[in-house]
Enzyme design. Structure first.
Site, PDB file in Angstrom:
ATOM      1  N   ASP A  41       0.818  -1.208   0.000  1.00  0.00           N
ATOM      2  CA  ASP A  41       0.000   0.000   0.000  1.00  0.00           C
ATOM      3  C   ASP A  41       0.856   1.265   0.000  1.00  0.00           C
ATOM      4  O   ASP A  41       0.538   2.256  -0.659  1.00  0.00           O
ATOM      5  CB  ASP A  41      -0.908   0.021   1.242  1.00  0.00           C
ATOM      6  CG  ASP A  41      -1.961  -1.077   1.192  1.00  0.00           C
ATOM      7  OD1 ASP A  41      -1.981  -1.816   0.177  1.00  0.00           O
ATOM      8  OD2 ASP A  41      -2.741  -1.196   2.146  1.00  0.00           O
ATOM      9  N   ALA A  42       1.958   1.211   0.747  1.00  0.00           N
ATOM     10  CA  ALA A  42       2.800   2.405   0.874  1.00  0.00           C
ATOM     11  C   ALA A  42       3.406   2.800  -0.480  1.00  0.00           C
ATOM     12  O   ALA A  42       3.550   3.981  -0.798  1.00  0.00           O
ATOM     13  CB  ALA A  42       3.912   2.155   1.884  1.00  0.00           C
ATOM     14  N   LYS A 129     -28.174 -12.790  -6.933  1.00  0.00           N
ATOM     15  CA  LYS A 129     -28.857 -11.499  -7.059  1.00  0.00           C
ATOM     16  C   LYS A 129     -28.394 -10.612  -5.913  1.00  0.00           C
ATOM     17  O   LYS A 129     -28.772 -10.808  -4.758  1.00  0.00           O
ATOM     18  CB  LYS A 129     -30.369 -11.675  -7.012  1.00  0.00           C
ATOM     19  CG  LYS A 129     -31.102 -10.360  -7.203  1.00  0.00           C
ATOM     20  CD  LYS A 129     -32.570 -10.563  -7.462  1.00  0.00           C
ATOM     21  CE  LYS A 129     -33.222  -9.251  -7.847  1.00  0.00           C
ATOM     22  NZ  LYS A 129     -33.191  -8.285  -6.734  1.00  0.00           N
ATOM     23  N   LYS A 337     -36.156 -15.621  -5.620  1.00  0.00           N
ATOM     24  CA  LYS A 337     -35.832 -15.075  -4.305  1.00  0.00           C
ATOM     25  C   LYS A 337     -35.567 -16.152  -3.266  1.00  0.00           C
ATOM     26  O   LYS A 337     -36.147 -17.231  -3.316  1.00  0.00           O
ATOM     27  CB  LYS A 337     -37.009 -14.233  -3.813  1.00  0.00           C
ATOM     28  CG  LYS A 337     -37.226 -12.984  -4.625  1.00  0.00           C
ATOM     29  CD  LYS A 337     -36.438 -11.853  -4.058  1.00  0.00           C
ATOM     30  CE  LYS A 337     -37.027 -10.533  -4.520  1.00  0.00           C
ATOM     31  NZ  LYS A 337     -36.620  -9.438  -3.681  1.00  0.00           N
ATOM     32  N   CYS A 449     -26.007 -12.522  37.468  1.00  0.00           N
ATOM     33  CA  CYS A 449     -26.674 -12.882  38.713  1.00  0.00           C
ATOM     34  C   CYS A 449     -25.594 -13.400  39.648  1.00  0.00           C
ATOM     35  O   CYS A 449     -24.762 -14.216  39.253  1.00  0.00           O
ATOM     36  CB  CYS A 449     -27.711 -13.972  38.435  1.00  0.00           C
ATOM     37  SG  CYS A 449     -28.167 -14.915  39.887  1.00  0.00           S
TER      38      CYS A 449
HETATM   39  O1  JCF Z   1     -27.894  -8.697  -8.870  1.00  0.00           O
HETATM   40  C1  JCF Z   1     -28.871  -8.097  -9.235  1.00  0.00           C
HETATM   41  N1  JCF Z   1     -29.522  -7.393  -8.351  1.00  0.00           N
HETATM   42  C2  JCF Z   1     -29.324  -8.185 -10.666  1.00  0.00           C
HETATM   43  C3  JCF Z   1     -30.359  -7.370 -11.144  1.00  0.00           C
HETATM   44  C4  JCF Z   1     -28.677  -9.083 -11.511  1.00  0.00           C
HETATM   45  C5  JCF Z   1     -29.081  -9.164 -12.832  1.00  0.00           C
HETATM   46  O2  JCF Z   1     -28.464 -10.021 -13.643  1.00  0.00           O
HETATM   47  C6  JCF Z   1     -30.128  -8.354 -13.359  1.00  0.00           C
HETATM   48  C7  JCF Z   1     -30.760  -7.449 -12.483  1.00  0.00           C
HETATM   49  C8  JCF Z   1     -31.780  -6.652 -13.013  1.00  0.00           C
HETATM   50  C9  JCF Z   1     -32.137  -6.772 -14.334  1.00  0.00           C
HETATM   51  N2  JCF Z   1     -30.493  -8.452 -14.660  1.00  0.00           N
HETATM   52  C10 JCF Z   1     -31.489  -7.673 -15.153  1.00  0.00           C
HETATM   53  C11 JCF Z   1     -31.853  -7.837 -16.534  1.00  0.00           C
END
Ligand code: JCF
Length: 723
Positions: A41-42, A129, A337, A449
């Protein structure tokens, strides 16, 4: 004669400046993107300062893509709107958190493409995601010119100044990048960066800063940083970036790139210097998508950043075009999800629980809420300071978080939803179970306690600790039964477990338990214990007999298990093993001085003092003597020489199934060579030993760069032929 122009740049300076910029760009990429710096880093700082000095001397050479320009510019009043040349897509979400989430997507794609069962599986790309903010980065002639948020998808906000401060984002691109390139991805904050940031915020608040606050989660912290009007503040908020797609790009006819698949596109982005997640995988058909969903789900808590699901995309760009869009969502992609890890609920009460060592823990009782895949009704508030800091009060609406096996916790209170003025939480002055004084030692966060074994809560915990699998193991002795045994005064101390019914019987006969012992033969003892257990709720004859068998079995134990089971503060399993190895016999440990205890590997002054204090208490020595009198035995040995130490100081984590060695065997061999085996992977782990079906620990090892061994690698290390 020609007079030299003193202000003309020296050609040497110009060359040096170009060289410095190039070098610094390369090192920044190695540091931020590859996570593998090649200079200290330095040294980086020295080169950086040299460039700053050159630019100060020649302001006319300053360009926005210089590495010195990541932090700069003035605070804004507001962000300018940016119209996206290509709309920023949102993505359809699949909230069905079972395998059918993936199956539905694959079935829909096949239907839309008119495929039948005879056709081959569709090729997909699966990605994590990221839980951050969508960002569009625009490069012209290879230079970052604009960064914009998604906004409504058509128009976002110009946050270029802030985005420049993100080290992972290239300010300029290699020569082969197209003239116009928009890269889309997610700006997020790593969990460790988030923790560091919040710690810093807490310190500022403690020092009296009025306008500072802590952040609820990494996503909110990232959003706050991106929307900071003052880039100098944004620069102090450590952000990261992952690229996952494209916006406007120079078309192939005009010399731009052409890709056949989404995967190739991501590889090319990587080659241009953009961070692309290593977790992105190619696959085919619903089964690969399901496997991916499950594998990433298992790694979720050990990743360094938050994700809220996975994304599946049709890999072929030709097929993507054929599938097209519904409104603003592509038909060729879906977000699958994971169960939410944070949910809203209401605090019904705040209880105080008493642990084995007397530690008092405030616990919020919650209206039941489904979070992180289970129903949660309790969340720890850790200690008084934490409860006060979060200012949790009865009746409050709160965000609870449950990640993996971690105990659920209250993240924050929705203050604007508070009704009336409920009382702030205060720690009780006395133990809620036994009424003894509750004290908080100087410099400690916890209240305790002071009742010791007088406190039934502590006694219950002590018994459960003794009976657990890793101690002497009494199978089938669970918390419900221990509650009853202690509440009905059948069991007061550990030896009472092996003298069930004696106390009541001795009282009836008006004799001492010692006298009773001489009168009871094995059959009578058995009968007394069975009839005593039969009085407990939900205790069938068979389970009573099973428990007696388990108690009998527990009597033959080992010295380390017995020592650990006593519940001496600071004596965990590893220390118990070291003590047993060093002294060989229990009496030697009970009589050891602090100096002698300090000779044991891993035993420091605090541990030595705690062991000494434990055995100085007559009632603790009595417990040991009575347990022996009840028949608890273990093989004793001679004080051992220090064990082989070539792996000493090394910590191993085992995951998955090894081809020939059992888990216990591997553990024993590592320990025999002086190493330690731990349960979870951290930066301090020396090696992860991975077998078949290794789980999230392997993912964590790869992420932290901890070396991974297979069985052969472990064998080599044990024999000392490898490092
Ligand atoms: O990681 C994400 N939040 C993410 C959002 C990943 C993706 O490949 C996405 C997205 C939103 C739209 N792809 C689209 C087309």
């Amino acid at each position: 004669m020609h007079t030299p122009d003193l202000f003309a740049p020296l050609p040497d300076d110009a060359a040096r400046l170009a060289e410095l910029r190039q070098t610094l760009h390369e090192h920044a990429h190695r540091y931020y993107v590859e996570d593998a710096p090649t200079i200290p880093d330095a040294e980086y700082d020295r080169l950086f300062k040299e460039l700053q000095a050159l630019e100060a001397a020649h302001p006319e050479w300053l360009t926005p893509d210089s590495p010195t320009q990541r932090v700069g510019g003035n605070a804004l009043d507001q962000f300018a709107p940016v119209r996206h040349a290509v709309p920023m897509l949102s993505i359809r979400t699949e909230t069905d958190t079972t395998a059918s989430g993936a199956e539905n997507f694959d079935a829909r794609i096949r239907r839309e493409l008119g495929l039948t069962e005879a056709d081959p599986p569709v090729q997909y790309v699966a990605e994590p995601k990221f839980d951050g903010l969508a960002m569009s980065l625009r490069y012209e002639q290879g230079v970052l010119v604009q960064a914009a948020t998604r906004g409504d998808g058509e128009t976002g906000e110009d946050v270029t100044q802030n985005i420049r401060t993100i080290g992972q984002i290239p300010l300029r691109l290699p020569k082969d990048a197209p003239v116009v390139l928009e890269v889309r991805g997610e700006v997020y904050m790593r969990r460790d960066d988030f923790e560091t940031l919040n710690e810093r915020q807490r310190q500022k608040i403690a020092a009296g800063a009025k306008r500072e606050k802590t952040f609820v989660n990494p996503r909110n912290a990232a959003a706050g940083a991106v929307r900071q009007l003052d880039p100098a503040i944004a620069a102090q908020r450590p952000l990261s970036f992952f690229a996952y797609g494209l916006g406007e790009v120079t078309p192939p006819e005009a010399g731009g790139p052409s890709f056949e698949t989404h995967f190739d596109l991501l590889q090319t982005l990587k080659s241009w210097g953009f961070p692309v997640s290593d977790l992105v995988k190619k696959g085919q058909g619903a089964s690969d998508l399901i496997a991916y969903y499950e594998s990433i789900g298992a790694q979720r808590d050990s990743l360094g950043f938050d994700i809220d699901g996975v994304v599946y995309k049709v890999n072929s760009l030709a097929l993507q075009r054929q599938l097209g869009f519904v409104t603003r969502e592509p038909r060729w992609a879906v977000a699958h999800k994971f169960p939410a890890q944070e949910m809203l609920t209401t605090v019904l009460a705040i209880d105080v629980q008493v642990g084995r060592t007397g530690k008092l823990t405030p616990v919020a009782k919650l209206a039941p809420v489904f979070v992180g895949g289970v129903t949660v009704t309790n969340a720890t508030l850790h200690n008084e300071d934490e409860a006060r800091r979060k200012d949790v009060r009865v009746g409050d609406r709160v965000i609870v978080r449950r990640a993996g096996d971690v105990i659920p916790e209250v993240v924050s209170v929705l203050l604007d939803k508070r009704v009336g003025e409920p009382e702030p939480f205060t720690m009780p002055k006395t133990c809620p179970v036994c009424g003894s004084a509750a004290v908080r030692e100087e410099g400690e966060a916890d209240h305790r306690c002071t009742g010791g074994l007088f406190c039934s809560a502590q006694r219950k915990q002590a018994i459960l600790h003794f009976a657990q699998r890793r101690a002497v193991e009494v199978e089938g002795l669970g918390d419900k039964l221990v509650d009853q045994l202690v509440d009905r005064d059948v069991v007061r101390t550990l030896p009472d477990l092996y003298r069930l019914g004696w106390r009541a019987q001795a009282e009836v006969l008006a004799i001492s338990q010692e006298q009773l012992a001489t009168e009871l033969d094995a059959a009578k003892r058995q009968e007394l214990a069975l009839s005593t257990l039969a009085e407990m709720d939900r205790m069938a004859v068979l389970s009573a007999q099973n428990l007696l068998d388990a108690l009998q079995k527990s009597k033959l134990t080992t010295l380390p298990r017995f020592l650990f089971g006593l519940g001496i503060r600071h004596v965990g399993e590893a220390t118990a093993k070291e003590l047993a190895r060093h002294f060989g016999k229990l009496d030697a440990i009970m009589d050891a001085s602090e100096e002698q205890l300090l000779e044991v590997a891993d035993v420091g002054p605090i541990v030595a003092q705690s062991i000494r204090a434990f055995f100085e208490q007559p009632h603790n020595r009595e417990v040991v003597e009575h347990l022996r009198a009840c028949g608890l035995t273990w093989p004793e040995g001679e004080p051992a020489e220090r064990a082989p130490t070539h792996l000493s100081g090394k910590t191993f984590v085992l995951t998955g199934t090894l081809p020939t060695m059992g888990r216990d065997e591997a553990k024993a061999l590592i320990e025999a060579a002086g190493g330690k085996v731990a349960g979870s992977v951290s930066k301090k782990t020396s090696y992860v030993v991975a077998g078949a079906e290794a789980g999230s620990k392997l993912g964590k090892a790869l992420e932290l760069g901890v070396p991974v061994l297979d069985e052969a690698g472990l064998q080599a290390l044990l024999q000392g032929v490898a490092e």
